[in-house]
Design a protein around this motif. Structure first.
Motif, short mmCIF file in Angstrom:
data_model
loop_
_atom_site.label_atom_id
_atom_site.label_comp_id
_atom_site.label_asym_id
_atom_site.label_seq_id
_atom_site.Cartn_x
_atom_site.Cartn_y
_atom_site.Cartn_z
N LEU A 53 -27.83 -1.02 15.33
CA LEU A 53 -26.65 -0.38 14.74
C LEU A 53 -25.36 -1.09 15.13
O LEU A 53 -24.36 -1.02 14.41
CB LEU A 53 -26.57 1.07 15.17
CG LEU A 53 -27.71 2.00 14.72
CD1 LEU A 53 -27.56 3.37 15.37
CD2 LEU A 53 -27.76 2.13 13.21
N ALA A 54 -25.37 -1.79 16.27
CA ALA A 54 -24.18 -2.49 16.74
C ALA A 54 -24.01 -3.87 16.09
O ALA A 54 -22.95 -4.49 16.26
CB ALA A 54 -24.24 -2.66 18.26
N LEU A 55 -25.00 -4.32 15.34
CA LEU A 55 -24.91 -5.65 14.73
C LEU A 55 -23.66 -5.82 13.85
O LEU A 55 -22.95 -6.83 13.99
CB LEU A 55 -26.18 -5.95 13.93
CG LEU A 55 -27.44 -6.24 14.74
CD1 LEU A 55 -28.68 -6.26 13.82
CD2 LEU A 55 -27.31 -7.57 15.47
N PRO A 56 -23.35 -4.89 12.93
CA PRO A 56 -22.16 -5.08 12.10
C PRO A 56 -20.86 -5.13 12.89
O PRO A 56 -19.91 -5.81 12.48
CB PRO A 56 -22.18 -3.87 11.16
CG PRO A 56 -23.62 -3.48 11.09
CD PRO A 56 -24.14 -3.72 12.48
N LEU A 57 -20.78 -4.44 14.01
CA LEU A 57 -19.59 -4.46 14.84
C LEU A 57 -19.26 -5.88 15.28
O LEU A 57 -18.09 -6.28 15.33
CB LEU A 57 -19.80 -3.57 16.07
CG LEU A 57 -18.68 -3.51 17.11
CD1 LEU A 57 -17.41 -2.91 16.52
CD2 LEU A 57 -19.14 -2.70 18.33
N VAL A 58 -20.30 -6.67 15.57
CA VAL A 58 -20.11 -8.06 15.99
C VAL A 58 -20.07 -9.00 14.80
O VAL A 58 -19.21 -9.88 14.69
CB VAL A 58 -21.24 -8.48 16.96
CG1 VAL A 58 -21.08 -9.93 17.38
CG2 VAL A 58 -21.23 -7.57 18.19
N ASP A 64 -14.46 -9.04 17.98
CA ASP A 64 -13.52 -10.08 18.42
C ASP A 64 -12.08 -9.68 18.14
O ASP A 64 -11.19 -9.85 18.98
CB ASP A 64 -13.83 -11.41 17.75
CG ASP A 64 -15.07 -12.08 18.33
OD1 ASP A 64 -15.39 -11.81 19.51
OD2 ASP A 64 -15.71 -12.87 17.61
N ARG A 65 -11.84 -9.16 16.95
CA ARG A 65 -10.46 -8.81 16.59
C ARG A 65 -9.91 -7.69 17.48
O ARG A 65 -8.70 -7.65 17.75
CB ARG A 65 -10.39 -8.42 15.11
CG ARG A 65 -10.48 -9.62 14.17
CD ARG A 65 -10.24 -9.23 12.72
NE ARG A 65 -11.35 -8.48 12.17
CZ ARG A 65 -12.39 -9.00 11.55
NH1 ARG A 65 -12.49 -10.33 11.42
NH2 ARG A 65 -13.36 -8.25 11.04
N LEU A 66 -10.79 -6.81 17.92
CA LEU A 66 -10.35 -5.71 18.79
C LEU A 66 -10.43 -6.08 20.27
O LEU A 66 -10.01 -5.29 21.13
CB LEU A 66 -11.20 -4.46 18.53
CG LEU A 66 -11.01 -3.81 17.15
CD1 LEU A 66 -12.01 -2.68 16.95
CD2 LEU A 66 -9.59 -3.30 16.98
N GLY A 67 -10.96 -7.25 20.56
CA GLY A 67 -11.03 -7.70 21.95
C GLY A 67 -12.03 -6.95 22.80
O GLY A 67 -11.80 -6.74 24.00
N LEU A 141 -18.86 2.66 16.16
CA LEU A 141 -18.68 2.97 14.72
C LEU A 141 -17.22 3.21 14.40
O LEU A 141 -16.73 2.83 13.33
CB LEU A 141 -19.51 4.21 14.37
CG LEU A 141 -20.91 4.01 13.78
CD1 LEU A 141 -20.84 3.43 12.39
CD2 LEU A 141 -21.76 3.15 14.68
N ILE A 142 -16.51 3.84 15.32
CA ILE A 142 -15.08 4.06 15.12
C ILE A 142 -14.34 2.72 15.12
O ILE A 142 -13.46 2.47 14.27
CB ILE A 142 -14.53 4.99 16.21
CG1 ILE A 142 -15.10 6.40 16.02
CG2 ILE A 142 -13.00 5.03 16.19
CD1 ILE A 142 -14.89 7.32 17.19
N CYS A 143 -14.69 1.83 16.04
CA CYS A 143 -14.07 0.50 16.07
C CYS A 143 -14.32 -0.25 14.77
O CYS A 143 -13.42 -0.89 14.21
CB CYS A 143 -14.61 -0.30 17.25
SG CYS A 143 -13.98 0.20 18.87
#
Length: 335
Positions: A53-58, A64-67, A141-143
């Protein structure tokens, strides 16, 4: 095929309890390497799929954009014990997205790590959603939502765009449908989808090798595995099986416990994925079964210290409140 005995509890030299279940070991093409029990029978993977589930976040570049730091990426994959560092890291993820505690839709519960729950209670405070074992997944998910200019409200609903993206990642990894026909509701109010145990194991073989993933998703998987290996405490916490195993093996093994006795592991060097389900939902049985299986699967890879760690996890001494040995928890048939 009948399910098999995976783990046993002994007392006084006798087997007192047996835990039955199934084990699937698959390669990244979907080939069965080992099957014990009914591996084509659907199960709810529960929290085992958090790294998928965390794959799209990266992959989208949101991390990266959120640091987001490695500890925060590891927490996005976590079912943590609600210790101080877990809660603080979840809060940090939300802050980087410009959000606060009220944005979390996972609900609140007391830390599952007893010492953390006692310490919180001693202050007179009440638990918040930051202490929820799934707060890192929800913060992720919020990020993702904020980075893509989406309203994060309702991010737990199947129709939300962020939820659609993470569900597509599950389909990519497992090659089976995830839709309203096999959808259930997880404890944290996120969807969970019933899929064959074999498909779950295949997904984690691919999580280790990148097969069937886009180049971006393959890179994201490698980064998440690295983040978890660098800070395994964030994925579980003090005294937990996942923490102990990954603290020793680093990038060689990724593992994740889920509710109701579901366990997964990714073995990148072997190109294999493992999925285990206990019939009675006992996590302890899935843990010792995985340790024993890893001893066997990696016989040519592990050094003496590796084998010692796995042997200790596969055959655990049980003691009473006076510290006296009363029996063992061990993989079935390994006495």
């Amino acid at each position: 095929m009948d399910d098999i005995a995976l783990a046993e509890v002994t007392r006084g030299g006798r087997v007192e309890s047996l835990h039955h279940g199934r084990i699937a070991v698959m390669d990244d093409t979907g080939r069965v390497v080992r099957a014990l029990g009914a591996i084509d029978k659907p199960i709810f993977p529960r929290s085992t799929v958090k790294a998928l589930l965390a794959l799209p976040l990266v992959e989208t570049g949101a991390a990266d954009r959120l640091g987001l730091a490695d500890a925060e990426l590891a927490l996005a994959c976590a079912s943590h014990g609600g210790e101080i560092r877990h809660a603080e890291t979840a809060a940090s993820m939300l802050a980087k997205a410009g959000q606060g505690l009220t944005c979390l839709e996972c609900g609140a519960h007391w830390p599952t790590y007893d010492a953390a729950a006692h310490a919180l209670a001693a202050t007179g405070a009440q638990p918040t959603a930051l202490h929820n074992n799934c707060s890192g997944k929800h913060a992720g998910l919020i990020c993702l939502s904020i980075d893509q200019s989406l309203d994060p409200a309702g991010y737990i609903d199947p129709g939300h765009e962020a939820q659609r993206q993470v569900t597509e990642a599950l389909v990519m990894a497992t090659s089976v449908p995830h839709n309203e026909t096999n959808r259930g509701l997880d404890g944290c109010s996120m969807p969970t989808y019933a899929i064959p145990l074999a498909a779950l194991a295949t997904g984690f073989a691919r999580f280790g090798t990148g097969r069937n993933f886009s180049s971006g998703h393959a890179s994201a998987a490698a980064r998440l595995r690295s983040a978890v290996a660098s800070d395994p405490f964030m994925v579980a916490g003090s005294g937990r099986f996942d923490t102990t195993l990954m603290a020793h093996f680093g990038n060689r093994i990724f593992c994740k416990m889920g509710a109701e006795g579901v366990m997964v592991a990714s073995l990148p060097d072997l190109g294999l994925g493992v999925a285990i389900k206990t019939d009675d939902g006992a996590n302890r049985a899935a843990e010792v079964a995985l340790a024993a299986l890893l001893l066997d699967l990696g016989a040519l890879l592990w050094n003496d210290t590796d084998r010692e760690v796995l042997a200790g996890l596969a055959h655990q001494v049980m003691k009473n409140w006076n510290g006296r040995e009363v029996g063992t928890l061990r993989a079935a048939g390994k006495g």
